[in-house]
Design a protein around this motif. Structure first.
Motif, PDB file in Angstrom:
ATOM      1  N   ASP A   1      41.775  31.965  27.484  1.00  0.00           N
ATOM      2  CA  ASP A   1      40.401  31.526  27.757  1.00  0.00           C
ATOM      3  C   ASP A   1      39.828  32.171  29.004  1.00  0.00           C
ATOM      4  O   ASP A   1      38.634  32.470  29.066  1.00  0.00           O
ATOM      5  N   LEU A   2      40.667  32.347  30.025  1.00  0.00           N
ATOM      6  CA  LEU A   2      40.264  32.955  31.286  1.00  0.00           C
ATOM      7  C   LEU A   2      41.306  33.979  31.690  1.00  0.00           C
ATOM      8  O   LEU A   2      42.508  33.779  31.443  1.00  0.00           O
ATOM      9  N   LEU A   3      40.861  35.072  32.297  1.00  0.00           N
ATOM     10  CA  LEU A   3      41.788  36.068  32.815  1.00  0.00           C
ATOM     11  C   LEU A   3      41.351  36.429  34.234  1.00  0.00           C
ATOM     12  O   LEU A   3      40.214  36.849  34.454  1.00  0.00           O
ATOM     13  N   VAL A   4      42.259  36.236  35.184  1.00  0.00           N
ATOM     14  CA  VAL A   4      41.996  36.564  36.582  1.00  0.00           C
ATOM     15  C   VAL A   4      42.479  37.987  36.820  1.00  0.00           C
ATOM     16  O   VAL A   4      43.678  38.275  36.729  1.00  0.00           O
ATOM     17  N   VAL A   5      41.545  38.880  37.101  1.00  0.00           N
ATOM     18  CA  VAL A   5      41.862  40.302  37.238  1.00  0.00           C
ATOM     19  C   VAL A   5      41.768  40.692  38.702  1.00  0.00           C
ATOM     20  O   VAL A   5      40.739  40.475  39.343  1.00  0.00           O
ATOM     21  N   ASN A   6      42.850  41.247  39.239  1.00  0.00           N
ATOM     22  CA  ASN A   6      42.793  41.721  40.617  1.00  0.00           C
ATOM     23  C   ASN A   6      43.539  43.037  40.752  1.00  0.00           C
ATOM     24  O   ASN A   6      44.453  43.342  39.985  1.00  0.00           O
ATOM     25  N   GLU A   7      43.100  43.797  41.734  1.00  0.00           N
ATOM     26  CA  GLU A   7      43.720  45.090  42.008  1.00  0.00           C
ATOM     27  C   GLU A   7      44.897  44.876  42.942  1.00  0.00           C
ATOM     28  O   GLU A   7      44.796  44.152  43.943  1.00  0.00           O
ATOM     29  N   VAL A   8      46.015  45.498  42.618  1.00  0.00           N
ATOM     30  CA  VAL A   8      47.212  45.354  43.442  1.00  0.00           C
ATOM     31  C   VAL A   8      47.636  46.708  43.976  1.00  0.00           C
ATOM     32  O   VAL A   8      47.231  47.757  43.488  1.00  0.00           O
ATOM     33  N   GLY A   9      48.455  46.678  45.007  1.00  0.00           N
ATOM     34  CA  GLY A   9      48.945  47.894  45.647  1.00  0.00           C
ATOM     35  C   GLY A   9      49.408  47.558  47.037  1.00  0.00           C
ATOM     36  O   GLY A   9      49.641  46.383  47.379  1.00  0.00           O
ATOM     37  N   GLU A  10      49.574  48.565  47.883  1.00  0.00           N
ATOM     38  CA  GLU A  10      50.006  48.325  49.254  1.00  0.00           C
ATOM     39  C   GLU A  10      49.015  47.407  49.972  1.00  0.00           C
ATOM     40  O   GLU A  10      47.818  47.687  50.027  1.00  0.00           O
ATOM     41  N   SER A  11      49.510  46.287  50.482  1.00  0.00           N
ATOM     42  CA  SER A  11      48.703  45.300  51.233  1.00  0.00           C
ATOM     43  C   SER A  11      47.611  44.670  50.384  1.00  0.00           C
ATOM     44  O   SER A  11      46.653  44.114  50.919  1.00  0.00           O
ATOM     45  N   LYS A  12      47.715  44.755  49.078  1.00  0.00           N
ATOM     46  CA  LYS A  12      46.729  44.135  48.205  1.00  0.00           C
ATOM     47  C   LYS A  12      47.427  43.120  47.308  1.00  0.00           C
ATOM     48  O   LYS A  12      48.299  43.469  46.524  1.00  0.00           O
ATOM     49  N   ALA A  13      47.041  41.871  47.432  1.00  0.00           N
ATOM     50  CA  ALA A  13      47.479  40.761  46.567  1.00  0.00           C
ATOM     51  C   ALA A  13      48.924  40.368  46.826  1.00  0.00           C
ATOM     52  O   ALA A  13      49.200  39.288  47.345  1.00  0.00           O
ATOM     53  N   PHE A  14      49.910  41.199  46.480  1.00  0.00           N
ATOM     54  CA  PHE A  14      51.313  40.802  46.575  1.00  0.00           C
ATOM     55  C   PHE A  14      51.716  40.533  48.017  1.00  0.00           C
ATOM     56  O   PHE A  14      51.597  41.392  48.889  1.00  0.00           O
ATOM     57  N   GLY A  15      52.193  39.314  48.275  1.00  0.00           N
ATOM     58  CA  GLY A  15      52.734  38.966  49.575  1.00  0.00           C
ATOM     59  C   GLY A  15      51.722  38.668  50.649  1.00  0.00           C
ATOM     60  O   GLY A  15      52.094  38.248  51.744  1.00  0.00           O
ATOM     61  N   SER A  16      50.438  38.861  50.390  1.00  0.00           N
ATOM     62  CA  SER A  16      49.429  38.627  51.416  1.00  0.00           C
ATOM     63  C   SER A  16      48.893  37.198  51.310  1.00  0.00           C
ATOM     64  O   SER A  16      49.074  36.516  50.307  1.00  0.00           O
ATOM     65  N   ASP A  17      48.180  36.757  52.365  1.00  0.00           N
ATOM     66  CA  ASP A  17      47.613  35.412  52.370  1.00  0.00           C
ATOM     67  C   ASP A  17      46.257  35.347  51.675  1.00  0.00           C
ATOM     68  O   ASP A  17      45.768  34.270  51.374  1.00  0.00           O
ATOM     69  N   GLY A  18      45.639  36.517  51.451  1.00  0.00           N
ATOM     70  CA  GLY A  18      44.323  36.550  50.827  1.00  0.00           C
ATOM     71  C   GLY A  18      44.329  37.270  49.495  1.00  0.00           C
ATOM     72  O   GLY A  18      45.308  37.943  49.139  1.00  0.00           O
ATOM     73  N   ASN A  19      43.229  37.135  48.789  1.00  0.00           N
ATOM     74  CA  ASN A  19      43.109  37.774  47.483  1.00  0.00           C
ATOM     75  C   ASN A  19      41.629  37.903  47.138  1.00  0.00           C
ATOM     76  O   ASN A  19      40.797  37.144  47.643  1.00  0.00           O
ATOM     77  N   GLU A  20      41.304  38.852  46.294  1.00  0.00           N
ATOM     78  CA  GLU A  20      39.979  38.940  45.695  1.00  0.00           C
ATOM     79  C   GLU A  20      40.173  39.292  44.228  1.00  0.00           C
ATOM     80  O   GLU A  20      41.154  39.936  43.858  1.00  0.00           O
ATOM     81  N   ALA A  21      39.261  38.836  43.401  1.00  0.00           N
ATOM     82  CA  ALA A  21      39.462  39.005  41.967  1.00  0.00           C
ATOM     83  C   ALA A  21      38.141  38.828  41.240  1.00  0.00           C
ATOM     84  O   ALA A  21      37.131  38.429  41.826  1.00  0.00           O
ATOM     85  N   VAL A  22      38.179  39.130  39.960  1.00  0.00           N
ATOM     86  CA  VAL A  22      37.097  38.802  39.043  1.00  0.00           C
ATOM     87  C   VAL A  22      37.710  37.962  37.936  1.00  0.00           C
ATOM     88  O   VAL A  22      38.733  38.342  37.351  1.00  0.00           O
ATOM     89  N   VAL A  23      37.122  36.812  37.670  1.00  0.00           N
ATOM     90  CA  VAL A  23      37.603  35.960  36.593  1.00  0.00           C
ATOM     91  C   VAL A  23      36.758  36.237  35.352  1.00  0.00           C
ATOM     92  O   VAL A  23      35.539  36.047  35.364  1.00  0.00           O
ATOM     93  N   LEU A  24      37.407  36.710  34.298  1.00  0.00           N
ATOM     94  CA  LEU A  24      36.744  36.989  33.033  1.00  0.00           C
ATOM     95  C   LEU A  24      36.935  35.808  32.095  1.00  0.00           C
ATOM     96  O   LEU A  24      38.025  35.228  32.034  1.00  0.00           O
ATOM     97  N   THR A  25      35.883  35.436  31.378  1.00  0.00           N
ATOM     98  CA  THR A  25      35.991  34.341  30.419  1.00  0.00           C
ATOM     99  C   THR A  25      35.916  34.893  29.005  1.00  0.00           C
ATOM    100  O   THR A  25      35.348  35.971  28.765  1.00  0.00           O
ATOM    101  N   ALA A  26      36.480  34.141  28.067  1.00  0.00           N
ATOM    102  CA  ALA A  26      36.437  34.564  26.668  1.00  0.00           C
ATOM    103  C   ALA A  26      35.012  34.636  26.153  1.00  0.00           C
ATOM    104  O   ALA A  26      34.721  35.349  25.190  1.00  0.00           O
ATOM    105  N   GLY A  27      34.091  33.918  26.810  1.00  0.00           N
ATOM    106  CA  GLY A  27      32.689  33.937  26.409  1.00  0.00           C
ATOM    107  C   GLY A  27      31.887  35.085  26.974  1.00  0.00           C
ATOM    108  O   GLY A  27      30.676  35.172  26.754  1.00  0.00           O
ATOM    109  N   GLY A  28      32.541  35.963  27.754  1.00  0.00           N
ATOM    110  CA  GLY A  28      31.856  37.144  28.255  1.00  0.00           C
ATOM    111  C   GLY A  28      31.382  37.072  29.689  1.00  0.00           C
ATOM    112  O   GLY A  28      30.796  38.026  30.193  1.00  0.00           O
ATOM    113  N   ARG A  29      31.617  35.965  30.398  1.00  0.00           N
ATOM    114  CA  ARG A  29      31.189  35.862  31.793  1.00  0.00           C
ATOM    115  C   ARG A  29      32.136  36.612  32.720  1.00  0.00           C
ATOM    116  O   ARG A  29      33.330  36.764  32.435  1.00  0.00           O
TER     117      ARG A  29
END
Length: 396
Positions: A343-371
């Motif tokens: 129903d929902l997919l949280v998409v984020n870019e990963v790499g050095e100092s991005k997402a994995f192991g860090s305290d912060g994150n940024e993402a786009v949440v995609l919905t099955a309805g197209g949002r």
């Protein structure tokens, strides 16, 4: 306001009080008469920097039984004994703490602590259900060492984890409204699965589990019953979550299917290994100086997200996936959303100092309805709240 009832875990509330004051909050401690048998009035006054409120009849001209609850931004009771929960559920007002609970119009958090038999007794469970139905957050107790040699569910969660739940409750400021996930059971996976090559090596990934744990903490603060499936994490158990530890992808699949049987939502935040070795070598693979290592044959792991999306054990269940991408982030995310059927997919870019192991994150949440719901860089709890906002909206 920090209420403390009469249990041996009262000493842990001293650390909780310190966490509040050191983070800039003004705290008024309201220990019961029984609590003062465990920790004296002078301790609460010294740690809070203000007199402890212990008597309904003290400073009567200031009407403390009304004033304290009205002025509070948050009321937390830790520990909350079976007796305190019963009195709160039935609206009794026979001491200053229960009087204060009746006048509080702010968020209220109870952190129970008692023996397993007391927690599991139908009377206690009915009282907890009543308090939750009225909008209070009642944290599930932890499993561990109790008074004496007993072990089981009923241990007060660690103060730092109770503090995190309270911090999220303060941030949302729902007041007397029931938390939006109250009465819901949610399953969250976190961490990264590992596929053993031999007794000392594995095929795995860099996920720390921080995002999944943030999802678990925020769901607890929003009133949900949370089952956290933790794959190879080194993080402290979130207060209020039932933690199930897993290692491999197959173990995670089994745990997901079991936990999801009565779940309203399943959030697959764990980084799942797509492949595993065809053969497990029972002895350590030796390095041979005169030749290159033998190739390692891999086979596909089960696709847990696609499987639970296609065959949901409960009607209306909401399924959320995560996609860690390194390029063409949104295009790959949209393709994965269609392929997995969630129903929902949280998409984020990963790499050095991005997402994995860090305290912060940024993402786009995609919905099955197209949002597409962008979430700017910030604490992982902020992304978690956006996810739960969308889950709550889908559950209706």
């Amino acid at each position: 306001m920090l209420g403390v009832s009469g249990g041996i875990a009262a000493y842990k509330a001293c650390e909780l009080l310190r966490l509040f004051t050191e983070s800039g909050h003004a705290v008024r401690a309201v220990p019961t008469a029984a609590a003062l048998h465990f920790v004296g009035e002078a301790t609460w006054a010294a740690l809070s920097g203000r007199p402890a409120a212990t008597e309904t009849w003290a400073d009567v001209h200031e009407v403390p039984h009304v004033r304290i609850g009205r002025r509070a931004d948050l009321v937390v009771v830790a520990p909350a004994t079976a007796d305190l929960l019963a009195r709160a559920a039935h609206g009794l007002a026979d001491d200053l703490l229960t009087n204060t609970l009746l006048t509080a119009s702010c968020p209220v958090v109870f952190a129970p602590a008692m023996h397993t038999e007391m927690w599991e007794h139908p009377a206690t469970q009915a009282n907890v259900a009543t308090l939750r139905a009225r909008g209070a957050v009642v944290i599930e107790p932890a499993v561990g060492r109790l008074t004496g040699a007993d072990t089981g569910k009923g241990r007060l969660p660690e103060p730092a984890e109770i503090f995190e739940v309270c911090r999220r409750a303060l941030a949302r400021g729902t007041g007397g409204l029931a938390p939006d996930l109250a009465g819901r059971h949610v399953v969250v996976s976190a961490g990264g699965t590992r596929e053993p090559l031999d007794p000392v090596r594995f095929l795995g990934n860099r996920s720390s589990g921080r995002q999944g744990y943030a999802l678990a903490r925020t769901a607890v603060a929003r009133g949900a019953r949370v089952t956290l499936l933790a794959a190879n994490t080194a993080l402290p158990d979130p207060a209020g979550a039932d933690v199930v530890r897993v290692g491999t992808t197959v173990e995670l699949q089994d745990a997901v299917l079991k936990a999801a049987a009565d779940a309203d939502a399943v959030v697959m935040a764990a980084a799942v290994a797509d492949f595993r070795p065809v053969t497990y070598v029972t002895g350590k693979i030796k390095k041979k100086e005169d030749r290159d290592p033998e190739p390692i044959a891999l086979t596909r792991n089960p696709d847990i997200l696609a499987g639970i999306s296609a065959d949901r054990p409960r009607p209306g269940q909401v399924v959320v996936g995560f996609a860690a991408e390194t390029d063409d982030v949104l295009a790959n995310g949209r393709a994965k959303l269609a392929r997995k059927g969630c129903d929902l997919l949280v998409v984020n870019e990963v790499g050095e100092s991005k997402a994995f192991g860090s305290d912060g994150n940024e993402a786009v949440v995609l919905t099955a309805g197209g949002r597409e719901v962008p979430v700017p860089y910030g604490p992982k709890e902020a992304l978690a709240d956006v996810v739960w906002d969308l889950v709550a909206e889908s559950l209706g």
